[in-house]
Design a protein around this motif. Sequence first.
Motif, PDB file in Angstrom:
ATOM      1  N   THR A  26      51.369  85.568  42.755  1.00 35.55           N
ATOM      2  CA  THR A  26      51.599  84.594  41.483  1.00 35.55           C
ATOM      3  C   THR A  26      49.892  84.331  40.532  1.00 35.55           C
ATOM      4  OG1 THR A  26      52.783  82.786  42.924  1.00 35.55           O
ATOM      5  CG2 THR A  26      52.477  82.099  40.247  1.00 35.55           C
ATOM      6  N   GLU A  50      49.984  77.666  33.173  1.00 31.17           N
ATOM      7  CA  GLU A  50      51.249  78.019  33.153  1.00 31.17           C
ATOM      8  C   GLU A  50      50.813  78.294  34.867  1.00 31.17           C
ATOM      9  OE1 GLU A  50      52.929  82.218  31.698  1.00 31.17           O
ATOM     10  OE2 GLU A  50      51.420  81.187  29.859  1.00 31.17           O
ATOM     11  N   ASP A  80      51.512  75.501  37.079  1.00 29.22           N
ATOM     12  CA  ASP A  80      52.820  75.564  37.221  1.00 29.22           C
ATOM     13  C   ASP A  80      53.440  76.156  38.017  1.00 29.22           C
ATOM     14  OD1 ASP A  80      54.441  72.910  36.276  1.00 29.22           O
ATOM     15  OD2 ASP A  80      55.332  74.850  34.943  1.00 29.22           O
ATOM     16  N   LYS A  81      53.342  77.454  37.783  1.00 30.38           N
ATOM     17  CA  LYS A  81      54.060  77.733  38.937  1.00 30.38           C
ATOM     18  C   LYS A  81      53.905  77.534  40.531  1.00 30.38           C
ATOM     19  CE  LYS A  81      55.085  81.989  36.064  1.00 30.38           C
ATOM     20  NZ  LYS A  81      54.935  83.589  35.721  1.00 30.38           N
ATOM     21  N   GLY A  90      52.809  75.219  41.439  1.00 27.65           N
ATOM     22  CA  GLY A  90      53.254  74.103  41.715  1.00 27.65           C
ATOM     23  C   GLY A  90      54.943  73.640  41.961  1.00 27.65           C
ATOM     24  N   LYS A  91      55.542  74.399  41.862  1.00 27.51           N
ATOM     25  CA  LYS A  91      57.034  74.409  41.829  1.00 27.51           C
ATOM     26  C   LYS A  91      57.197  75.012  42.966  1.00 27.51           C
ATOM     27  CE  LYS A  91      58.506  73.775  37.203  1.00 27.51           C
ATOM     28  NZ  LYS A  91      58.330  74.073  35.402  1.00 27.51           N
ATOM     29  N   SER A  92      56.646  75.919  43.675  1.00 26.25           N
ATOM     30  CA  SER A  92      56.853  77.239  44.500  1.00 26.25           C
ATOM     31  C   SER A  92      56.554  76.113  45.996  1.00 26.25           C
ATOM     32  CB  SER A  92      56.291  78.418  44.650  1.00 26.25           C
ATOM     33  OG  SER A  92      54.552  77.653  45.637  1.00 26.25           O
ATOM     34  N   GLN A  93      57.144  76.303  47.197  1.00 23.99           N
ATOM     35  CA  GLN A  93      57.303  75.628  47.945  1.00 23.99           C
ATOM     36  C   GLN A  93      55.805  75.646  49.052  1.00 23.99           C
ATOM     37  OE1 GLN A  93      58.719  78.039  51.315  1.00 23.99           O
ATOM     38  NE2 GLN A  93      59.287  79.660  50.212  1.00 23.99           N
ATOM     39  N   SER A 145      51.460  71.874  47.507  1.00 25.17           N
ATOM     40  CA  SER A 145      51.490  70.298  47.000  1.00 25.17           C
ATOM     41  C   SER A 145      50.533  69.685  45.952  1.00 25.17           C
ATOM     42  CB  SER A 145      51.538  69.537  48.630  1.00 25.17           C
ATOM     43  OG  SER A 145      49.889  70.100  48.421  1.00 25.17           O
ATOM     44  N   GLU A 146      49.674  69.599  46.036  1.00 27.60           N
ATOM     45  CA  GLU A 146      49.570  69.137  44.809  1.00 27.60           C
ATOM     46  C   GLU A 146      47.914  70.591  44.718  1.00 27.60           C
ATOM     47  OE1 GLU A 146      46.923  65.937  46.859  1.00 27.60           O
ATOM     48  OE2 GLU A 146      45.716  65.304  44.574  1.00 27.60           O
TER      49      GLU A 146
END
Lengths: 429, 429
Positions: free
Chosen positions: B368, B408, B411-412, B414-417, B420-421
């Motif tokens: 990513t 950015e 953010d990507k 963070g939205k993945s599985q 977590s933090e």
Amino acid sequence: MKTIKVGLLGLGNIGTGTYKTLEMNKRQIESTTGVSIEITKILEKDVNRKRDITVTPQQFTQNPDDIFLDPSIDIVIELLGGIEPASTFMLKALQNKKHVVTANKAAVAANYDAFMDAAKENQVMFRYEASVGGGIPILNTLASDLLANEFEEILGIVNGTTNYILTQMTEYGLNYADVLKVAQEKGFAEADPTADVEGIDVANKLSILISLVFGIRVAPQEIPTAGISNISKEDIKLADQFGYKIKLLATAKKVGNQLEAHVQPAFVPKDHPLASVSNEFNAIFVTGNAVDDLMFYGKGAGPLPTGSAVMGDVIEISRAIAKGAAFDHYAETKAKKMLRYVGEGQNKYYVNMMAKDVPGVLGSIATTFGSCGIGVDSVLQLSREVNERREVPLVFILHEVTRARLDEALDKIGKSQFASEIKSIIRVM
Amino acid sequence: MKTIKVGLLGLGNIGTGTYKTLEMNKRQIESTTGVSIEITKILEKDVNRKRDITVTPQQFTQNPDDIFLDPSIDIVIELLGGIEPASTFMLKALQNKKHVVTANKAAVAANYDAFMDAAKENQVMFRYEASVGGGIPILNTLASDLLANEFEEILGIVNGTTNYILTQMTEYGLNYADVLKVAQEKGFAEADPTADVEGIDVANKLSILISLVFGIRVAPQEIPTAGISNISKEDIKLADQFGYKIKLLATAKKVGNQLEAHVQPAFVPKDHPLASVSNEFNAIFVTGNAVDDLMFYGKGAGPLPTGSAVMGDVIEISRAIAKGAAFDHYAETKAKKMLRYVGEGQNKYYVNMMAKDVPGVLGSIATTFGSCGIGVDSVLQLSREVNERREVPLVFILHEVTRARLDEALDKIGKSQFASEIKSIIRVM
């Protein structure tokens, strides 16, 4: 825009660096100060050498009077190096009412009073910022911004060659002679390195610092001076074990009404800011009664850093000329403060000796130190390192003592049955 | 001997220290400069506070006009602190043709142009050496001795409170909150520490440095500013593992025709001179195109160090008055160099996140970063530290990137599985 014309004595490495510093930053200097500075004449025999600057054949001269007697020239920059003919030339320039800027520590230290007197008499400025610490702005700062302080102490690492050698010895566990050889090959040390490695260059710089900060003249020859050529890699290793790094230090310290000064290698505690000054970098550490500890760190040599300091002086003088200001001299303590120069004074010392590996040796030597009034701070007995003559290294860190009294004690110890050799004596900061 | 009379606004800690600096060194200043400086009037309500100085009731006044309208007073020292009423008072002093000296970074940063204009209009000097770096002579030096340089970069540790807190956290492995509490008890941090710990004080100082060095105005509010209150002891430990110390840095850097500037905690390589600036000490590191690297180190606060800088300015002005010199202003780049301020620019970053302890997590996150054009310099996966939610700390050092692009990418992620933090993001020098 007002144009200030400058004559330059010497277009060697430093001269070329100074010329280049002006060339690189001419527009910025003009836009910032409103003054245009032009080096119009250059005293230099070697007109054909390839230099990375734009200089025309018409700028060169072989006759110094072409500069001293040229009424259009306001400022003379002296970058010949060496005491003579540089000193004679600078005096002649001053007598012809030229302001003088120099990087020449040997000449300034040797003829300080003569230059000051000639400058005052002729109402011109004499500036020598580049003579100590290369690019580091230390002299002008001590002589202006820090005037609201009485200074207790100056400590300086002011020779890049020796600091480079000591740093390399420390980092790679090398011998002095091997590092010196590489430094000479790389051009960091001169073919005859005496002035650097024996501390003579540092003594010149310390003499200048003392004049400015303490207002008394101490000739470089009066300053007890030792260099680094006797420092062994064993000394550096032992210093490390005790928590120190070895640096060649210029020291001047006020003790009551007395001024102590000396140039010596010294054990510098690892947590002191001077301990982390490495390789070719220089630093000057001062303690004022208001400002407390200050350190100035930077490149102590090199064409462009030196050029920065030389041109800084030239710009200051040019601005003063442009605004028609009375020319001021470095503020100097006139009262001389009843300060009496006493040479080396008392210091802590590291002593590394070989002693007989017999019972009672440590007690006997420690007792001899005690009977001479010398306290022992720490001791290291490396019994595992007994040599074939049944001698062991014995290392002391001793409390403050004069060198004379230390030598007396070591003489007694040397005559005893216990000690066989004093390997090294180094000051501890 | 010429006597210069001075009015003082404010006799708190800094005012008292300044008064004391003069008292301690009055004779030395007189013998060195030939000028006698006297603080004849003091604006201060608290006349009864016990101070370790000799001041008579007649010196006190509650009416600022007693100072501004007194024709015998040449110089006004402003040490009230805060933007108002200090700024109004200083402008009034300048308009009454008093030279002004201040240590007030908030007021100078807020009203820089107004002060400069008023000083020029009234042909008086405005000096503020003490506003940046406390006792360290940095502003006058940049504005005079170093004029033969174009500066590429300024890096500063210019807040003693935060440097003390970070040093204590580093040396003793303590939490921010605990060290802050002790610092407050010891008086090293204020009851409301916001201005220090959130970087606001540093942004004021950086704004002043930028004006002087780069010739453009950047208001403190325009400088992206972060403080140290989010720095954890884990960040400090990880920085150590990667070879860095965390310092709160003021940075201004020229990149082509753009100027980047920001105030942020940063990973500073351990071998950089700024890394060894500890506790309450400050340091300013600059790189000039001739002088190369320079560092100025000293006490950035405290009554006497600040008094040293304030009195240094007062002495300079007094000498100029005594010799009747035209009053000069700091040389400032008038051309403004087409330099465009762009804020934060690109930086290297340390990112500490918690990630799922599953196969492929590292590859996915690194991919990513890569797809967002962000290179990974180093990574540390501490698998032994899996927590009860089966998460592991994953630490990246990333190559240069804008903060916007980094956010950015995060953010990507963070939205993945996988992630977590995001625990912390800190700039890497």
